[in-house]
Enzyme design. Structure first.
Site, PDB file in Angstrom:
ATOM      1  N   HIS A 120       0.949  -1.343   0.140  1.00 30.88           N
ATOM      2  CA  HIS A 120       0.141   0.151   0.030  1.00 30.88           C
ATOM      3  C   HIS A 120       0.847   1.285  -0.113  1.00 30.88           C
ATOM      4  O   HIS A 120       1.384   1.533   1.044  1.00 30.88           O
ATOM      5  CB  HIS A 120      -0.939   0.140   1.134  1.00 30.88           C
ATOM      6  CG  HIS A 120      -2.122   1.286   1.187  1.00 30.88           C
ATOM      7  ND1 HIS A 120      -3.075   1.039   0.754  1.00 30.88           N
ATOM      8  CD2 HIS A 120      -1.878   2.213   1.556  1.00 30.88           C
ATOM      9  CE1 HIS A 120      -3.756   2.085   0.691  1.00 30.88           C
ATOM     10  NE2 HIS A 120      -3.024   2.890   1.279  1.00 30.88           N
ATOM     11  N   CYS A 121       0.727   2.163  -1.051  1.00 28.80           N
ATOM     12  CA  CYS A 121       1.829   3.190  -1.230  1.00 28.80           C
ATOM     13  C   CYS A 121       1.272   4.554  -0.807  1.00 28.80           C
ATOM     14  O   CYS A 121       0.184   4.790  -1.304  1.00 28.80           O
ATOM     15  CB  CYS A 121       2.259   3.390  -2.727  1.00 28.80           C
ATOM     16  SG  CYS A 121       3.339   4.644  -2.835  1.00 28.80           S
ATOM     17  N   PRO A 122       1.617   5.083   0.273  1.00 25.85           N
ATOM     18  CA  PRO A 122       1.138   6.523   0.619  1.00 25.85           C
ATOM     19  C   PRO A 122       1.461   7.509  -0.328  1.00 25.85           C
ATOM     20  O   PRO A 122       0.563   8.498  -0.336  1.00 25.85           O
ATOM     21  CB  PRO A 122       1.840   6.620   1.902  1.00 25.85           C
ATOM     22  CG  PRO A 122       2.951   6.041   1.891  1.00 25.85           C
ATOM     23  CD  PRO A 122       2.937   4.877   1.038  1.00 25.85           C
ATOM     24  N   ASN A 164      -1.637   7.112  -2.372  1.00 21.18           N
ATOM     25  CA  ASN A 164      -2.720   6.545  -1.829  1.00 21.18           C
ATOM     26  C   ASN A 164      -3.724   5.733  -2.230  1.00 21.18           C
ATOM     27  O   ASN A 164      -4.846   5.766  -2.321  1.00 21.18           O
ATOM     28  CB  ASN A 164      -3.470   8.196  -1.653  1.00 21.18           C
ATOM     29  CG  ASN A 164      -4.720   8.105  -0.776  1.00 21.18           C
ATOM     30  OD1 ASN A 164      -4.485   7.367   0.389  1.00 21.18           O
ATOM     31  ND2 ASN A 164      -5.789   8.583  -0.968  1.00 21.18           N
ATOM     32  N   ASN A 165      -2.901   4.549  -2.743  1.00 24.19           N
ATOM     33  CA  ASN A 165      -3.650   3.245  -3.159  1.00 24.19           C
ATOM     34  C   ASN A 165      -3.010   2.182  -3.071  1.00 24.19           C
ATOM     35  O   ASN A 165      -1.555   2.211  -2.779  1.00 24.19           O
ATOM     36  CB  ASN A 165      -3.726   3.727  -4.505  1.00 24.19           C
ATOM     37  CG  ASN A 165      -4.789   2.811  -5.471  1.00 24.19           C
ATOM     38  OD1 ASN A 165      -5.631   2.016  -4.637  1.00 24.19           O
ATOM     39  ND2 ASN A 165      -5.124   2.926  -6.719  1.00 24.19           N
TER      40      ASN A 165
END
Length: 314
Positions: free
Chosen positions: A104-106, A109-110
């Site tokens: 999950h990549c901040p 945001n996805n």
């Protein structure tokens, strides 16, 4: 003019891939992996342990899954109430199971997974090229800044800041892009690097690797004209993946159609469960499997299935 054209090409590809990475919804397991109402009732009614595993084994009997939990149990998500497909994990941020979840990549945001992993790779590649292009075209003015060759205006500080920002982002992006290129070449996800996939007979960190060419095609597809464009071209449906398994588990159904003859042999070259049509053709090159099959056979001598117990993964 050449610099302006190149700049806008890199910029448009960067924005396009970034947009696709952010707004492409992560794919979730299909309905066939969700437990039926009767199976849910049976699972809740049975005591935790072998009896629950028997319910899950019946539910997963015709599903193309090869991986297990650390204790050898069927991978089941008690939040989404489904049997997890291979390489699928539950994201605590999104609160749903994501197919071929990488992380999950901040920054976007996805969740980065099967549906947008190609877009994420292109985003890293084009952002790196974009920063390198800016640093390269700004370098001559950066040198003039230190040699007092620029007019004494506020623009000289903008030039210095632009070069430092582009150079620092280039360094960080190059390391991240290089790491994910290595993951693609080995057909691994970030989660699988930290926890190798566990198959029915053993843990195999290279269980999904088919060789560099086929690993690359799984992410970018067969049509090379789409490789550099942020359009979806990955092979498969995200629920089933070719593996280098060579021993068939007797508790699983044999492969249908043209794979039946191969599955009857003791050391067949195909997985024991049916694959989707778009993935099966990656396994047609039998000679490339000989070395992998020989190594796997040596490691499986004298090994048996572990005790099946209930274990939930998040």
């Amino acid at each position: 003019v050449v610099c302006l054209v190149a700049y806008h090409i890199f910029f448009m590809l960067f924005v396009w891939s970034y947009w696709k990475t952010i707004f492409t919804l992560p794919m979730n397991p299909s309905k066939e992996f969700h437990l039926s109402y009767s199976d849910k009732e049976s699972l809740e009614r049975e005591p935790r342990g072998e009896s629950q595993q028997e319910v899950l084994r019946r539910a997963a009997k015709d599903l193309p899954i090869y991986t297990r939990t650390m204790s050898g149990a069927i991978r089941y998500c008690d939040r989404c109430h489904l049997v997890k497909p291979d390489r699928c994990h539950h994201c605590s941020v999104c609160d749903k199971c994501i197919l071929k979840m990488d992380h999950h990549c901040p920054w976007v945001n996805n969740c980065v997974g099967f549906s947008n992993y190609k877009f994420f790779l292109l985003f890293l590649a084009y952002s790196l090229l974009y920063c390198l292009f800016i640093a390269a075209t700004d370098l001559q003015y950066f040198i003039k800044f230190w040699t007092n060759g620029l007019p004494d205006t506020q623009a000289k500080f903008h030039i210095m800041f632009l070069f430092f920002a582009a150079a620092m982002f280039s360094v960080s992006l190059s390391s991240l892009f290089g790491y994910h290129c290595w993951l693609v070449s080995k057909n691994k996800s970030t989660l699988e690097v930290f926890r190798a996939p566990i198959f029915r007979h053993r843990t195999d960190k290279n269980g999904f690797s088919l060789g560099f060419s086929k690993n690359l095609r799984q992410v970018f597809g067969d049509e090379k004209k789409y490789w550099l464009l942020p359009v979806f071209s990955s092979l498969g449906d995200g629920c089933s993946f070719p593996t280098c398994l060579v021993n068939q588990d007797p508790e699983q159904a044999s492969t249908p159609g043209g794979l039946n003859s191969a599955s009857k042999s003791e050391n067949h070259l195909f997985p024991a469960k049916p694959l989707r049509d778009s993935q099966s053709h990656l396994l047609t090159d039998a000679p490339s499997w000989s070395e992998t099959a020989a190594k796997a056979d040596k490691g499986k001598v004298g090994m048996s299935n572990p005790a099946l117990t209930m274990e939930n993964e998040t």
